[in-house]
Motif scaffolding. Sequence first.
Motif, short mmCIF file in Angstrom:
data_model
loop_
_atom_site.label_atom_id
_atom_site.label_comp_id
_atom_site.label_asym_id
_atom_site.label_seq_id
_atom_site.Cartn_x
_atom_site.Cartn_y
_atom_site.Cartn_z
N ARG A 79 -3.06 -8.51 2.80
CA ARG A 79 -4.33 -8.24 1.80
C ARG A 79 -4.55 -7.11 1.18
NH1 ARG A 79 -4.51 -7.50 8.42
NH2 ARG A 79 -4.41 -5.19 7.86
N GLN A 80 -3.40 -6.19 1.14
CA GLN A 80 -3.30 -5.49 -0.48
C GLN A 80 -3.17 -6.60 -1.55
OE1 GLN A 80 0.32 -2.69 0.74
NE2 GLN A 80 -1.84 -0.86 0.61
N THR A 103 -0.53 -3.75 -16.16
CA THR A 103 0.71 -2.87 -15.89
C THR A 103 0.43 -2.16 -15.13
OG1 THR A 103 1.69 -3.21 -18.83
CG2 THR A 103 2.78 -1.12 -16.66
N LYS A 104 -0.88 -1.15 -15.10
CA LYS A 104 -0.77 0.09 -13.65
C LYS A 104 -1.23 -0.66 -12.75
CE LYS A 104 -3.90 3.13 -12.66
NZ LYS A 104 -5.47 4.22 -12.60
N ILE A 105 -1.66 -1.83 -12.38
CA ILE A 105 -2.50 -2.90 -11.79
C ILE A 105 -1.16 -3.40 -11.30
CG2 ILE A 105 -3.46 -4.16 -10.27
CD1 ILE A 105 -5.41 -3.97 -12.67
N MET A 109 0.74 -2.54 -7.51
CA MET A 109 1.25 -3.29 -6.17
C MET A 109 2.58 -4.07 -6.02
SD MET A 109 0.08 -7.98 -6.53
CE MET A 109 0.76 -7.95 -8.29
N ASN A 110 3.36 -3.73 -7.46
CA ASN A 110 5.18 -3.74 -7.12
C ASN A 110 5.32 -2.23 -5.74
OD1 ASN A 110 5.35 -5.89 -8.32
ND2 ASN A 110 5.79 -4.86 -10.17
N ARG A 113 4.53 -3.43 -2.67
CA ARG A 113 5.06 -4.57 -2.18
C ARG A 113 7.04 -3.62 -1.57
NH1 ARG A 113 4.61 -9.15 -6.18
NH2 ARG A 113 2.26 -10.05 -5.11
N MET A 114 6.76 -2.79 -2.26
CA MET A 114 8.41 -1.42 -2.13
C MET A 114 8.28 -1.29 -1.63
SD MET A 114 11.62 -1.61 -2.46
CE MET A 114 12.53 -2.20 -4.81
N ARG A 115 7.16 -0.03 -0.36
CA ARG A 115 6.63 0.69 0.08
C ARG A 115 7.38 -0.10 1.91
NH1 ARG A 115 3.57 3.18 -3.38
NH2 ARG A 115 2.06 1.83 -2.58
N SER A 116 6.21 -2.10 1.21
CA SER A 116 6.42 -2.28 2.50
C SER A 116 7.84 -2.99 2.79
CB SER A 116 4.91 -3.59 2.29
OG SER A 116 5.01 -4.42 3.48
#
Length: 164
Positions: A79-80, A103-105, A109-110, A113-116
């Motif tokens: 979803r994110q 780049t900010k977005i 996003m990256n 993803r890393m937290r997940s």
Amino acid sequence: MKQAPLLAGLFAATIMVTAGCGSHHHGMDYPGRGGEYAAEKGAQEMTVLIDKTVQDQEKAKQVQAIVGDIIAEVKHTSRQNRHYHRKLYELNADYEATPEDFTKILDEMNNSRMRSASKILVMRFKMKELLTAQEWKVLSDGMNDLRSRYRHGKDAPEGGKEGA
């Protein structure tokens, strides 16, 4: 320890595939159900695999709970990702958008993803601690078999789903 992120990614990919890879590609196979049906079917297949693999019912319940948490995290991440992609599409339509805006977005996003992936890695090791080496091997082999049924394209083994 360098293999830990790779293993976590592989495990997350396995869960994602068995939990609902077919959502966009095969939704027409199940009219009106689409990705939810595929996710439900994948979760059911994992439940059967865990029940066959883990003889101790209490451990099996704990492993199933962890798999459920992993599936929930994968769904949340999906979803994110859709949200971030929408933001990128909107930004792409903006003539005045700068490279920094993109780049900010992408950074957000990256980082998300890393937290997940880190959360999934922790869950993977919790699950591994519950199992014997033999149970882990049988479960991993079973997940590989399940995943092979959902692979797409030229990398799909014989019997796997072909095409995009």
